[in-house]
Design a protein around this motif. Structure first.
Motif, PDB file in Angstrom:
ATOM      1  N   GLY A  72      46.832  51.995  29.623  1.00 13.73           N
ATOM      2  CA  GLY A  72      45.562  51.862  30.329  1.00 13.73           C
ATOM      3  C   GLY A  72      45.073  50.425  30.325  1.00 13.73           C
ATOM      4  O   GLY A  72      45.840  49.481  30.075  1.00 13.73           O
ATOM      5  N   LEU A  73      43.790  50.252  30.603  1.00  6.75           N
ATOM      6  CA  LEU A  73      43.196  48.914  30.648  1.00  6.75           C
ATOM      7  C   LEU A  73      41.798  48.997  30.051  1.00  6.75           C
ATOM      8  O   LEU A  73      40.966  49.790  30.495  1.00  6.75           O
ATOM      9  CB  LEU A  73      43.126  48.418  32.099  1.00  6.75           C
ATOM     10  N   ASN A  74      41.544  48.170  29.040  1.00  7.75           N
ATOM     11  CA  ASN A  74      40.274  48.257  28.312  1.00  7.75           C
ATOM     12  C   ASN A  74      39.185  47.348  28.865  1.00  7.75           C
ATOM     13  O   ASN A  74      37.995  47.642  28.685  1.00  7.75           O
ATOM     14  CB  ASN A  74      40.494  47.900  26.831  1.00  7.75           C
ATOM     15  N   TYR A  75      39.593  46.243  29.528  1.00  6.56           N
ATOM     16  CA  TYR A  75      38.570  45.233  29.836  1.00  6.56           C
ATOM     17  C   TYR A  75      38.949  44.413  31.066  1.00  6.56           C
ATOM     18  O   TYR A  75      40.107  44.056  31.271  1.00  6.56           O
ATOM     19  CB  TYR A  75      38.405  44.289  28.639  1.00  6.56           C
ATOM     20  N   LEU A  76      37.931  44.124  31.884  1.00  4.00           N
ATOM     21  CA  LEU A  76      38.014  43.113  32.939  1.00  4.00           C
ATOM     22  C   LEU A  76      36.711  42.325  32.908  1.00  4.00           C
ATOM     23  O   LEU A  76      35.635  42.885  32.669  1.00  4.00           O
ATOM     24  CB  LEU A  76      38.210  43.752  34.319  1.00  4.00           C
ATOM     25  N   SER A  77      36.800  41.050  33.174  1.00  2.10           N
ATOM     26  CA  SER A  77      35.629  40.178  33.070  1.00  2.10           C
ATOM     27  C   SER A  77      34.563  40.544  34.097  1.00  2.10           C
ATOM     28  O   SER A  77      34.856  40.717  35.289  1.00  2.10           O
ATOM     29  CB  SER A  77      36.053  38.716  33.278  1.00  2.10           C
ATOM     30  N   ASN A  78      33.318  40.610  33.654  1.00  2.00           N
ATOM     31  CA  ASN A  78      32.200  40.846  34.568  1.00  2.00           C
ATOM     32  C   ASN A  78      31.799  39.590  35.331  1.00  2.00           C
ATOM     33  O   ASN A  78      30.890  39.627  36.151  1.00  2.00           O
ATOM     34  CB  ASN A  78      30.993  41.393  33.795  1.00  2.00           C
ATOM     35  N   GLU A  79      32.497  38.463  35.063  1.00  2.00           N
ATOM     36  CA  GLU A  79      32.261  37.223  35.800  1.00  2.00           C
ATOM     37  C   GLU A  79      33.061  37.161  37.100  1.00  2.00           C
ATOM     38  O   GLU A  79      32.920  36.212  37.878  1.00  2.00           O
ATOM     39  CB  GLU A  79      32.624  36.010  34.930  1.00  2.00           C
ATOM     40  N   LEU A  80      33.904  38.162  37.345  1.00  2.00           N
ATOM     41  CA  LEU A  80      34.785  38.131  38.519  1.00  2.00           C
ATOM     42  C   LEU A  80      33.992  38.051  39.820  1.00  2.00           C
ATOM     43  O   LEU A  80      33.041  38.813  40.033  1.00  2.00           O
ATOM     44  CB  LEU A  80      35.684  39.359  38.549  1.00  2.00           C
ATOM     45  N   ARG A  81      34.435  37.141  40.682  1.00  2.00           N
ATOM     46  CA  ARG A  81      33.899  37.020  42.040  1.00  2.00           C
ATOM     47  C   ARG A  81      34.909  37.552  43.054  1.00  2.00           C
ATOM     48  O   ARG A  81      34.538  38.047  44.103  1.00  2.00           O
ATOM     49  CB  ARG A  81      33.573  35.557  42.356  1.00  2.00           C
ATOM     50  N   LEU A  82      36.180  37.393  42.715  1.00  2.00           N
ATOM     51  CA  LEU A  82      37.256  37.932  43.542  1.00  2.00           C
ATOM     52  C   LEU A  82      38.118  38.839  42.684  1.00  2.00           C
ATOM     53  O   LEU A  82      38.669  38.415  41.672  1.00  2.00           O
ATOM     54  CB  LEU A  82      38.116  36.801  44.121  1.00  2.00           C
ATOM     55  N   MET A  83      38.208  40.099  43.083  1.00  2.00           N
ATOM     56  CA  MET A  83      39.085  41.069  42.419  1.00  2.00           C
ATOM     57  C   MET A  83      40.067  41.550  43.481  1.00  2.00           C
ATOM     58  O   MET A  83      39.749  42.409  44.313  1.00  2.00           O
ATOM     59  CB  MET A  83      38.262  42.226  41.866  1.00  2.00           C
ATOM     60  N   GLU A  84      41.252  40.935  43.503  1.00  2.00           N
ATOM     61  CA  GLU A  84      42.279  41.296  44.481  1.00  2.00           C
ATOM     62  C   GLU A  84      43.503  41.756  43.696  1.00  2.00           C
ATOM     63  O   GLU A  84      44.256  40.950  43.153  1.00  2.00           O
ATOM     64  CB  GLU A  84      42.619  40.106  45.376  1.00  2.00           C
ATOM     65  N   TRP A  85      43.678  43.059  43.619  1.00  2.00           N
ATOM     66  CA  TRP A  85      44.752  43.633  42.812  1.00  2.00           C
ATOM     67  C   TRP A  85      45.466  44.680  43.658  1.00  2.00           C
ATOM     68  O   TRP A  85      45.000  45.797  43.817  1.00  2.00           O
ATOM     69  CB  TRP A  85      44.189  44.253  41.539  1.00  2.00           C
ATOM     70  N   HIS A  86      46.613  44.298  44.210  1.00  2.00           N
ATOM     71  CA  HIS A  86      47.406  45.215  45.024  1.00  2.00           C
ATOM     72  C   HIS A  86      48.226  46.130  44.116  1.00  2.00           C
ATOM     73  O   HIS A  86      48.724  45.726  43.070  1.00  2.00           O
ATOM     74  CB  HIS A  86      48.324  44.434  45.960  1.00  2.00           C
ATOM     75  N   GLU A  87      48.349  47.386  44.528  1.00  2.00           N
ATOM     76  CA  GLU A  87      49.126  48.387  43.792  1.00  2.00           C
ATOM     77  C   GLU A  87      48.594  48.572  42.365  1.00  2.00           C
ATOM     78  O   GLU A  87      49.374  48.776  41.425  1.00  2.00           O
ATOM     79  CB  GLU A  87      50.612  48.013  43.775  1.00  2.00           C
ATOM     80  N   TYR A  88      47.287  48.528  42.213  1.00  2.00           N
ATOM     81  CA  TYR A  88      46.663  48.790  40.907  1.00  2.00           C
ATOM     82  C   TYR A  88      47.134  50.160  40.417  1.00  2.00           C
ATOM     83  O   TYR A  88      46.989  51.167  41.120  1.00  2.00           O
ATOM     84  CB  TYR A  88      45.145  48.757  41.055  1.00  2.00           C
ATOM     85  N   PRO A  89      47.720  50.242  39.196  1.00  2.00           N
ATOM     86  CA  PRO A  89      48.461  51.452  38.814  1.00  2.00           C
ATOM     87  C   PRO A  89      47.639  52.574  38.208  1.00  2.00           C
ATOM     88  O   PRO A  89      48.184  53.667  37.974  1.00  2.00           O
ATOM     89  CB  PRO A  89      49.450  50.904  37.767  1.00  2.00           C
ATOM     90  N   LEU A  90      46.362  52.350  37.916  1.00  2.00           N
ATOM     91  CA  LEU A  90      45.552  53.358  37.224  1.00  2.00           C
ATOM     92  C   LEU A  90      44.614  54.082  38.185  1.00  2.00           C
ATOM     93  O   LEU A  90      44.294  53.563  39.259  1.00  2.00           O
ATOM     94  CB  LEU A  90      44.743  52.695  36.103  1.00  2.00           C
ATOM     95  N   LYS A  91      44.142  55.247  37.781  1.00  2.44           N
ATOM     96  CA  LYS A  91      43.244  56.037  38.619  1.00  2.44           C
ATOM     97  C   LYS A  91      41.783  55.623  38.481  1.00  2.44           C
ATOM     98  O   LYS A  91      40.928  56.090  39.239  1.00  2.44           O
ATOM     99  CB  LYS A  91      43.393  57.529  38.299  1.00  2.44           C
ATOM    100  N   SER A  92      41.500  54.760  37.503  1.00  2.07           N
ATOM    101  CA  SER A  92      40.119  54.318  37.303  1.00  2.07           C
ATOM    102  C   SER A  92      40.107  52.884  36.790  1.00  2.07           C
ATOM    103  O   SER A  92      41.141  52.356  36.347  1.00  2.07           O
ATOM    104  CB  SER A  92      39.399  55.237  36.314  1.00  2.07           C
ATOM    105  N   LEU A  93      38.947  52.268  36.842  1.00  2.00           N
ATOM    106  CA  LEU A  93      38.729  50.938  36.294  1.00  2.00           C
ATOM    107  C   LEU A  93      38.032  51.064  34.941  1.00  2.00           C
ATOM    108  O   LEU A  93      37.431  52.108  34.650  1.00  2.00           O
ATOM    109  CB  LEU A  93      37.875  50.112  37.266  1.00  2.00           C
ATOM    110  N   PRO A  94      38.079  50.030  34.106  1.00  2.00           N
ATOM    111  CA  PRO A  94      37.392  50.105  32.810  1.00  2.00           C
ATOM    112  C   PRO A  94      35.914  50.447  32.979  1.00  2.00           C
ATOM    113  O   PRO A  94      35.241  49.925  33.873  1.00  2.00           O
ATOM    114  CB  PRO A  94      37.576  48.695  32.241  1.00  2.00           C
ATOM    115  N   THR A  95      35.394  51.323  32.131  1.00  2.58           N
ATOM    116  CA  THR A  95      34.001  51.762  32.260  1.00  2.58           C
ATOM    117  C   THR A  95      33.019  50.621  32.026  1.00  2.58           C
ATOM    118  O   THR A  95      31.894  50.656  32.526  1.00  2.58           O
ATOM    119  CB  THR A  95      33.712  52.886  31.251  1.00  2.58           C
TER     120      THR A  95
END
Length: 665
Positions: A417-440
């Motif tokens: 899974g994935l525990n963390y993504l920065s809340n500072e992101l201005r561009l989130m471009e992720w092709h073929e993201y493998p999970l059914k959800s993003l970190p809460t």
């Protein structure tokens, strides 16, 4: 404007296409004549030399190479030759930056420029053989051997008299590929032309200031007539008038006068970067690492409020000759891009995780696989080879608290899974993201673009209900997505794209709050069976519902929908159009192809005075009432194209009709 076209010996479609081509050519030539040779120094003699290689009187198919070191002016020279001869050919195309562009994109542009439909493209692409009867001129700028073979493989691909111009740093490329000697070595500027170019940039005039003549000659001598370096050096000195400062800059360069040419050029280019303010340096490095060749407005939107003022700072970089704008795209010369890369690498040579930006696959994977991320990292671009299996652990991004730009263009495995993504992101471009959800915990309030093509996302998290800066939401071909988010907290969305989300069945009724939305694309959402009861989106320009085969009811239209220009309902199960369609006063295209359930057609469609294209092919006309105002004024004369059964053009749309459209009023 006079179009000499014999319409009675052509099909209607050929006649229309030739009118468009003639008008476009006239407009392009008018535009070019106003800018041609503007500010270019020493170009005439070089164009004349290449024209000898071109030998326009010959009917053979000829490949001409323009070779030389980076920044020497190969592209500029190719552009000038292209513009000087383009009207002597039946078709023409200028393919820029070939080495770095996607092959399919290049092929599509070539087909379009050659006025060939995509259907003309063979299943296995072996060039544009459909041009073998046409005299064409094509420029392949900065080509490599592999793409050259795919785009212009052999002489018999082109008609007699065709000319293919290729710019490259590889002097042996044409000889290896075609066994030809038509290779022009692009020359550096002589001392007189070099001083004139430097003076244009430094003083805004072709003559040097007399009191600085010796120093200017010193700059010119240092870069040995290299055009790009002269422009950069001149631009960097533009706002400096004190002679002592001029001397100091020249002395800084002369310390490295014994270096090889390439190193001296890089040192000269660095002067302009050194003089930039911190926000402008940041913008320069972002472009070099992530945005070279991207749409200017897109870059400005993403970087707004990030420490720079994009409109002002982009203009400043243009004035310094560090970037250029071509059409809508922002470009940086590859020498300058390499300089930007080197600046970032020097932030920490040994540890990539301590650098501000990562774009090389091996550096990115070293950081992500080994948990070496730090607060220093602001941007990541990962584009791994498709055959490479990449597995990341759940904490891969946990230490990157300041990450603001993320572009992942490859398939990754996240078994934990994935525990963390920065809340500072201005561009989130992720092709073929493998999970059914993003970190809460992911609630990126600064996010401007969310682009997740072919993702496995089932639905977006609740934290996405308060993204006031978000302008683009594109989840194309995310086939697990079942419903859209609540749009209430996304008031600035301009483009919403769920094309190919085949399991999407519900559009949230809050869609109506998107007052800035210009594009809504729900193409091929085959499970979608309903839309909000009414739509009244005042900024909406394009609405695409093509292929929504379960959608039976089109919503009522509010009075503010005057901006809608294109409405695609082809392949839907729509049974009727609402009377409120009359409010679409700006509609120019209405596509109802294969709407086999359409049983009625409101007579108010005659009030759509902006409508130019109406596509009705595949409709069961026996079940449609007689409300279509075929001959009513002004509906009937205003249509430029009307498609009926089997895609035929309606009989009254004959060449005399189109000629009437061209008459001055």
């Amino acid at each position: 404007m006079i179009c000499n076209i014999d319409s009675y010996r052509q099909s209607e479609s050929e006649f229309i296409e030739e009118i468009v081509e003639k008008i476009s050519q006239e407009l392009n030539d008018t535009n070019i004549s106003g800018n041609y040779k503007n500010g270019l120094v020493g170009i005439d003699s070089r164009v004349a030399e290449i024209m000898e290689y071109m030998d326009m009187a010959s009917d053979d198919v000829r490949f001409i190479g323009i070779c030389g070191m980076s920044g020497i002016g190969k592209t500029t020279l190719a552009q000038e030759v292209f513009e000087s001869v383009r009207r002597q050919f039946q078709a023409r195309s200028f393919l820029s930056d070939v080495k770095r562009r996607d092959l399919r994109d290049l092929q599509d542009q070539l087909l379009q420029d050659m006025k060939l439909k995509k259907s003309a493209m063979p299943i296995r692409w072996d060039g544009i053989r459909a041009t073998s009867n046409k005299k064409v001129v094509i420029v392949l700028d900065d080509a490599d051997e592999e793409k050259l073979g795919k785009l212009a493989g052999f002489h018999d691909w082109f008609g007699p008299g065709s000319r293919i111009i290729i710019t490259t740093e590889d002097k042996g490329l044409l000889r290896r590929k075609y066994g030809q000697e038509n290779v022009y070595d692009a020359k550096k500027l002589n001392s007189s032309d070099a001083l004139q170019l430097f003076s244009q940039e430094a003083f805004g005039k072709p003559q040097c200031e007399e009191y600085l003549l010796d120093i200017c000659n010193g700059f010119v001598s240092y870069v040995n007539g290299h055009p790009l370096a002269l422009k950069i050096l001149g631009s960097s000195m533009h706002d400096i008038s004190e002679k002592d400062l001029w001397k100091a800059e020249l002395e800084r360069l002369r310390v490295s006068a014994e270096l090889p040419d390439d190193d001296r050029i890089q040192k000269a280019l660095r002067i302009s970067y050194t003089g930039l303010s911190t926000p402008k340096k940041k913008l320069f490095l972002d472009v070099a690492c992530f945005f070279n060749g991207e749409d200017k407005n897109r870059i400005a939107n993403i970087l707004e409020d990030s420490g720079c003022i994009p409109e002002i700072d982009i203009k400043a970089l243009i004035n310094k000759s560090l970037i250029t704008i071509l059409g809508r795209k922002l470009w940086m010369h590859n020498l300058l891009q390499q300089m930007g890369w080197e600046i970032v690498n020097q932030e920490c040579m040994e540890r990539p995780g301590e650098r501000s930006r990562l774009w090389l696959c091996e550096d990115v994977l070293e950081v992500l696989n080994n948990g070496k991320g730090t607060d220093s990292i602001e941007g990541i671009l990962l584009n791994a080879p498709s055959q490479k299996e990449v597995r990341l652990n759940a904490d891969a991004f946990s230490k990157m608290k300041k990450l603001r730009l993320l572009k992942i263009c490859t398939h990754l495995h996240l078994p934990q899974g994935l525990n963390y993504l920065s809340n500072e992101l201005r561009l989130m471009e992720w092709h073929e993201y493998p999970l059914k959800s993003l970190p809460t915990s992911f609630q990126p309030e600064k996010l401007v673009e969310l682009v997740m093509h072919r993702s496995h996302i089932k639905q977006l998290p609740n934290g996405f209900s308060n993204l006031g800066r978000l302008k683009v939401m594109d989840l194309s071909d995310s086939q697990n997505l079942i419903k859209t988010p609540n749009f209430t907290g996304l008031p600035n969305l301009e483009r919403v794209i769920f094309q190919g989300c085949t399991r999407l069945y519900k559009v949230h009724p809050s869609l109506g709050v998107l007052k800035r939305l210009t594009l809504l694309n729900l193409k091929d959402c085959k499970y979608l069976n309903s839309l909000p009861q009414e739509i009244n989106l005042e900024s909406l320009e394009t609405l695409i519902l093509s292929g929504c085969s379960r959608l039976k009811k089109f919503p009522d239209i509010g009075t503010s929908m005057t901006s809608l220009s294109k409405l695609y309902l082809d392949g839907t199960a729509i049974e009727e159009l609402p009377l409120s369609i009359e409010y679409l006063t700006g509609l120019t295209l209405l596509n109802l192809q294969d709407c086999k359930n359409l049983s009625s057609f409101p007579s108010v469609i005659g009030s759509l005075t902006s409508l130019k294209t109406l596509i009705l092919s595949g409709l069961r006309f026996a079940h449609i009432n007689h409300g279509i105002p075929w001959a009513s004024h002004p509906f009937y004369p205003q249509l430029v194209r009307l498609h009926l059964l089997y895609g035929q053009i309606f009989p009254w749309a004959s060449p005399p009709f189109y000629r009437q459209l061209l008459r001055p009023h």
